[in-house]
Each structure stands twice: as C-alpha cells, then as structure tokens.
Design an enzyme around this catalytic site. Structure first.
Site, mmCIF file in Angstrom:
data_model
loop_
_atom_site.group_PDB
_atom_site.id
_atom_site.type_symbol
_atom_site.label_atom_id
_atom_site.label_comp_id
_atom_site.label_asym_id
_atom_site.label_seq_id
_atom_site.Cartn_x
_atom_site.Cartn_y
_atom_site.Cartn_z
ATOM 1 N N HIS A 140 0.742 -1.509 -0.042
ATOM 2 C CA HIS A 140 0.002 0.417 0.498
ATOM 3 C C HIS A 140 1.095 1.341 0.131
ATOM 4 O O HIS A 140 0.506 2.151 0.112
ATOM 5 C CB HIS A 140 -0.459 0.279 1.070
ATOM 6 N N GLY A 148 -1.055 1.661 5.043
ATOM 7 C CA GLY A 148 -1.619 0.673 5.354
ATOM 8 C C GLY A 148 -0.321 -0.595 5.824
ATOM 9 O O GLY A 148 -0.179 -1.380 5.436
ATOM 10 N N ASP A 175 -3.346 -10.668 -2.153
ATOM 11 C CA ASP A 175 -3.546 -10.248 -1.034
ATOM 12 C C ASP A 175 -5.211 -9.927 -0.797
ATOM 13 O O ASP A 175 -5.398 -10.184 -1.643
ATOM 14 C CB ASP A 175 -2.515 -9.012 -0.564
#
Ligand SMILES: [Zn+2]
Length: 382
Positions: A140, A148, A175
């Site tokens: 992120h 994140g 993910d």
C-alpha cells in the site's frame, strides 16, 4: 545468458526481519515470520540442498528513491532515528496503521533489500523462483507517503529495477486488500501489468480496486482489478483466478512474473472477510508458479496475514511448492511456535455458506469477471 541453475528456489530471510515492532498491539506482528521460518525448519524444507538460502541486505537510499519522493524518505529516516518530523501526518505517519517508531527506516530498508536480493537471484538466472516473505506487506505504500502498514514499497522498488533495464513485468497480487501502491507506481506504463484479486473496497481498506481502474495514458488497459465479496471461498476464488489471471498474463507475455502472496484471505484472518484455506491458497501459488515457468523467472513476496497459524502454514506450503519439495501431512509435533496446529491444510475449512449467501457471493464474482473481460480482454487480443 542464464547460468546453470543448481537450486530449485531461493528463500531470502534472516531473523532480523521479524524483530521490528511497529507499536504495542499492532496487528502486523513481524514475529509471524519467525514462526513461519521455524515451521519451514521443523518440516525439513531448510535441509534441502536444492533450496538456496540467502541473506537480505538493506536497500540503499538510491534504490528506495526509485519509487519514493526524497522528502518522504528523509522524513522516515529522521523518525526512524528518534527525531521529530512536525508534518509527519502529511507523509501518512501517525497513530494507527503507520505509527512513528524508532528503527522504522532500517526495518523498511531491510525488507526492500530482501526483495531486491530475491529479484537479483531470479534476474541473474541463479534460481527460477525466489521468495522474500518479509516483502509484499508494503504494497500500500505510495510515492510520497506511508499507508496500510507499508513504508517503502519493496515490490515497486524491485520491479522498477527490472523495468529500468527494459524488462516487462506482470505483477499478480492475491492479498485480501487491493494492491493499490504497486498499481499506482505503474499506472501509466504498459511495461508492467498489475493484477489484483481482492475483497472489494466496498467492505475493506483501502477502498479502491474497482474494475474501472484500468490504468491511464500508455498504461491504459494494464491495471486489472477483480473485486470479490466477503465470504468468497476456495472454489469460487480459484475459478475467478483461472478466468482472469492466466489469459491476461499469457497475452502480456512478461519477461518476469512478480507475485504477492498475502494470506489475509484466510477464513481465520482477523482483519478481513474472504474465506480461503491454506490449501486453496497453495493451489493458487501452484498455478502462479506454472505461469512463471513460461517466462524468465518468478519473484515471490509475502504480504498481509494476521492469523499466525495461517501465515506459518501457508508460506511454508508456498515454499514447498517453489522448491518442489514434499511436506509431511501433519505439522511436526515438536513445532510449538504457534500452538494448536494439526495439519498444513485446514481441516475442517470454513462452514459451507447458506444457499442464498453463496449465490450472492457467486453473482458478485461473476459480475467482476464479466466486467474485466468486457473492459480489458479486447485490448489484449483475447
Ligand atoms: Zn492485506
């Protein structure tokens, strides 16, 4: 030219990668990597001469700057050495996901360096596949800010080193969260195809990752997103994968495959709502490795994963696939880093969904697949 490959796979890891605590009670506990490594050891995987075990190194500032703004890198450096940066919030650092912490620069640089070592081992032809399990969780992290749990985006940095030398890379992110940071890094280039399968942003951080995010400029058509509904289980997830990932990666025909193997899709994960099992995850890894075998090599990184038992088992199973090594059916009895683990596979897995819920979840997935096909397949000659 490729050198002779003496090893089937490489693992880039050292215990230091499991030491940096982000804050007390932070859900991202790097100790999960130590638990994983002990399970790899207890299972006999680390005794194999076929597996190359490599130490990580810290990424240099110049390498980090390949994907991050100088001011941001400098802010992380100051905070990491115990200094104060008054505008740290502008860089995404503050209480919550990305708390300021001493050592944060060194920890993130070591993760980025791990993934760079894995990339170098694959690029040089030393191994066909290399695994940097500490990497990927930074997916992120953005150009100029943390996000994140991500500080320096190791995947983006490593892919940059390949792209800068003219290679084309397919990045597949499984993910549970949208791989927004890596997508952003390569949003305007056709040299990198990013594909992310994830729980829809309607329900989960970071909120992005709709099918309509397809890239821009030269990169239009080279960002692929497949959002899924909560409660999606193995069979449906794998069907969605098969309908989207192999055709697109095949058509793109990359020089290298880069895979992000977050296991926060697991049904016991405390932060998310998909319902995969370790065996469903491993099946996905197997299919990804098959895809990677058709190009020059595969770089694998870890990712999210907040259930300690799922992380330890899933990434051990992934390494076994990479090294073409067998695993015992049961978790060895002497393994006590995570108590209560019986089998590598989840037995039993999640409960079967009530029919109406199952139907809704399936319809959501089918809509995503249809939209991806309608929006992107033409552009890739599919
Ligand atoms: Zn995640």
């Amino acid at each position: 030219m490729k050198t002779e490959q003496l090893h089937t796979a490489a693992l880039v890891y050292e215990d230091q990668l499991s030491r940096h605590v982000l804050s007390p009670n932070h859900p991202m506990r790097p100790v999960r990597l130590r638990h994983m490594h002990r399970l790899m050891q207890a299972s006999g995987l680390l005794d194999s001469v076929d597996l190359l075990q490599a130490d990580p190194r810290a990424a240099t500032t110049d390498e980090i700057l390949l994907n991050h703004h100088r001011d941001y890198v400098e802010a992380v450096r100051v905070i990491g050495s115990g200094g104060i940066v008054p505008n740290m919030f502008e860089f995404g650092i503050g209480p919550g996901d990305n708390p300021p912490s001493e050592g944060m620069y060194d920890a993130a640089a070591l993760v980025a360096g791990s993934t760079l070592v894995a990339t170098e081992l694959v690029r040089s032809g030393t191994v066909p596949v290399a695994f940097s399990p500490a990497g990927g969780v930074h997916h992120h992290a953005m150009f100029d800010r943390a996000s994140g749990f991500g500080v320096f985006n190791d995947a983006s940095i490593a892919i940059r080193t390949l792209v800068n030398d003219g290679f084309r890379v397919a990045y597949v992110d499984i993910d549970c969260h949208h791989g927004d940071g890596v997508q952003a890094s390569f949003y305007d280039t056709s040299q990198v195809l990013t594909i992310s399968l994830h729980e829809s942003g309607q329900w989960l951080f970071p909120g992005s990752g709709s099918v309509g995010e397809i890239g821009q400029g030269d990169g239009e058509g080279f960002s692929v997103n497949v959002p899924l509904a909560p409660y999606t289980q193995d069979e449906l997830w794998l069907r969605v994968f098969d309908e989207t990932v192999p055709p697109l990666v095949g058509a793109f025909d990359p020089d290298f495959l880069f895979i992000q193997l977050g296991i926060d899709t697991h049904f016991r994960d405390p932060l998310t709502h998909l319902q995969l099992t370790t065996q469903g995850f491993t099946e996905a890894v197997r299919r990804l490795l098959e895809l990677g075998a058709t190009c020059n090599g595969t770089v694998a990184v870890g990712g999210g994963g907040y259930d300690m038992g799922a992380v330890a088992r899933a990434w051990t199973m992934a390494l076994a696939e990479m090294a073409s090594a067998g695993l015992p059916e049961s978790v060895p009895t002497e393994y006590d880093a995570v108590p209560g683990l019986d089998y590598f596979e989840d037995r039993p897995g999640p409960a079967q969904l009530p029919e109406d819920v199952g139907h809704e979840v399936e319809q959501f997935a089918e809509r995503s697949v249809e939209e991806v096909k309608a929006t992107l397949f033409d552009r890739h000659g599919l």
